[in-house]
Design a protein around this motif. Structure first.
Motif, short mmCIF file in Angstrom:
data_model
loop_
_atom_site.label_atom_id
_atom_site.label_comp_id
_atom_site.label_asym_id
_atom_site.label_seq_id
_atom_site.Cartn_x
_atom_site.Cartn_y
_atom_site.Cartn_z
N GLU A 30 0.95 -1.25 0.02
CA GLU A 30 -0.06 0.02 -0.01
C GLU A 30 1.04 1.15 -0.09
O GLU A 30 0.39 2.16 -0.67
N PHE A 34 1.37 4.35 -2.85
CA PHE A 34 1.11 5.69 -2.73
C PHE A 34 2.24 6.37 -2.98
O PHE A 34 2.27 7.69 -3.56
N ASP A 157 -5.96 6.47 7.11
CA ASP A 157 -5.60 5.03 7.25
C ASP A 157 -6.61 3.71 6.88
O ASP A 157 -6.43 2.78 6.32
N LEU A 160 -7.00 3.73 3.16
CA LEU A 160 -5.68 2.89 2.54
C LEU A 160 -5.61 1.29 3.07
O LEU A 160 -5.13 0.56 2.13
N HIS A 163 -8.26 -0.77 1.03
CA HIS A 163 -8.06 -0.08 -0.48
C HIS A 163 -9.06 0.50 -0.98
O HIS A 163 -9.58 0.23 -2.34
N TRP A 165 -9.49 3.36 -2.84
CA TRP A 165 -8.73 4.17 -3.39
C TRP A 165 -9.58 5.66 -3.71
O TRP A 165 -8.93 6.56 -3.72
N PHE A 168 -9.42 7.39 -0.42
CA PHE A 168 -8.00 7.77 0.03
C PHE A 168 -7.55 9.09 -0.99
O PHE A 168 -7.04 9.99 -0.55
N TYR A 190 -0.84 -0.69 -6.73
CA TYR A 190 -1.18 -1.76 -5.59
C TYR A 190 -1.08 -3.02 -6.29
O TYR A 190 -0.27 -4.01 -5.77
#
Length: 274
Positions: A30, A34, A157, A160, A163, A165, A168, A190
């Protein structure tokens, strides 16, 4: 602050990603994804300076009065994001902005691997933006730690870790994340990293070794136990003196029956003798 913006420029160690990812419950895949999307995984430029993006619209909102007018006239500040294209190298504009107002300029740039905006220095774990920039100059681990702290502080968090996405991307990159396909690029990165073996990292912290119990200290001078008391010697008048000289007599003295019998017998024999 030294506007050369050069420090130790230490690169990430193998264990930095899993170690810092463990702080927010994510793996290195992850974090790799990022970092790929933010800075292609590089925290320093060819000159050993932190990767930086100066944001004129952020500089605009961090200034007022004559300083803002000066920055606008110099082309260093404008009211809305996207009014003008960014140059390839942000450092000339950053240095010029520092000459107008250092703190406002440092707050108006995104720094390092995670491109943490200087305005967010507190969420990144620093007391001042200057302290944050100094840490960014020294080590990519500091850069990643700042990003992890920011992710935690802004409750991203979970996104993330799960997942999410889109969630995030919106929380970290802002409402315009779709223009840069931030969410789909995260998903693609990822998938790439999930096919690569991770760096071994303990799932649980190793417990500390038990502290040995120390024995009680031995006194410097031994303590002597008290001796039992010994009774004083009896005087000649006490029965104990009889017991010492004539055990049979002592027995008679201690028993009333035998004493009475002896007295009767003594009286009878005295009568016969008359």
């Amino acid at each position: 602050m030294d506007t050369k913006f050069r420090g130790a420029a230490k690169r990430l160690d193998d264990l930095d990603l899993p170690k810092l990812g463990a702080r927010i419950g994510v793996g290195e895949d992850e974090l790799h994804a990022f970092l790929d999307v933010e800075t292609l995984g590089h925290g320093f430029d060819a000159q050993g300076r932190p990767v930086v993006l100066f944001e004129p619209h952020v500089f605009f909102r961090n200034l007022t009065g004559a300083k803002r007018a000066q920055a606008v006239a110099a082309g260093l500040a404008y009211a809305k994001w996207g009014e003008k294209p960014y140059p390839k190298d942000s450092y000339p504009r950053l240095k010029a902005a520092c000459a107008i107002d250092e703190t406002a300029a440092l707050k108006s740039a995104s720094w390092g691997l995670g491109q943490v905006l200087g305005e967010n220095f507190e969420a990144a774990g620093f007391l001042t933006v200057q302290a944050m920039v100094e840490a960014m100059k020294d080590d990519e681990e500091n850069q990643l730690l700042a990003a992890v702290n920011f992710i935690k502080a802004n409750k991203l968090d979970d996104n993330l870790r799960n997942h999410d996405w889109v969630g995030f991307a919106k929380g970290y990159n802002g409402a315009g994340y779709r223009k840069n396909a931030y969410d789909t690029r995260l998903a693609d990165a990822y998938r790439k990293w999930s096919r690569i073996m991770d760096t071994p990292w303990p799932a649980k912290p190793i417990p500390a070794a038990p502290v040995p119990v120390q024995p009680a200290p031995i006194p410097a001078h031994p303590v002597t136990a008290p001796s039992p008391s010994i009774p004083a010697a009896s005087s000649p008048e006490t029965p104990s003196s009889v017991a010492t000289s004539n055990p049979a007599a002592a027995h008679v003295e201690r028993n009333p029956f035998w004493a009475a019998l002896c007295a009767i017998l003594k009286a009878i024999f005295s009568q016969k003798g008359k």
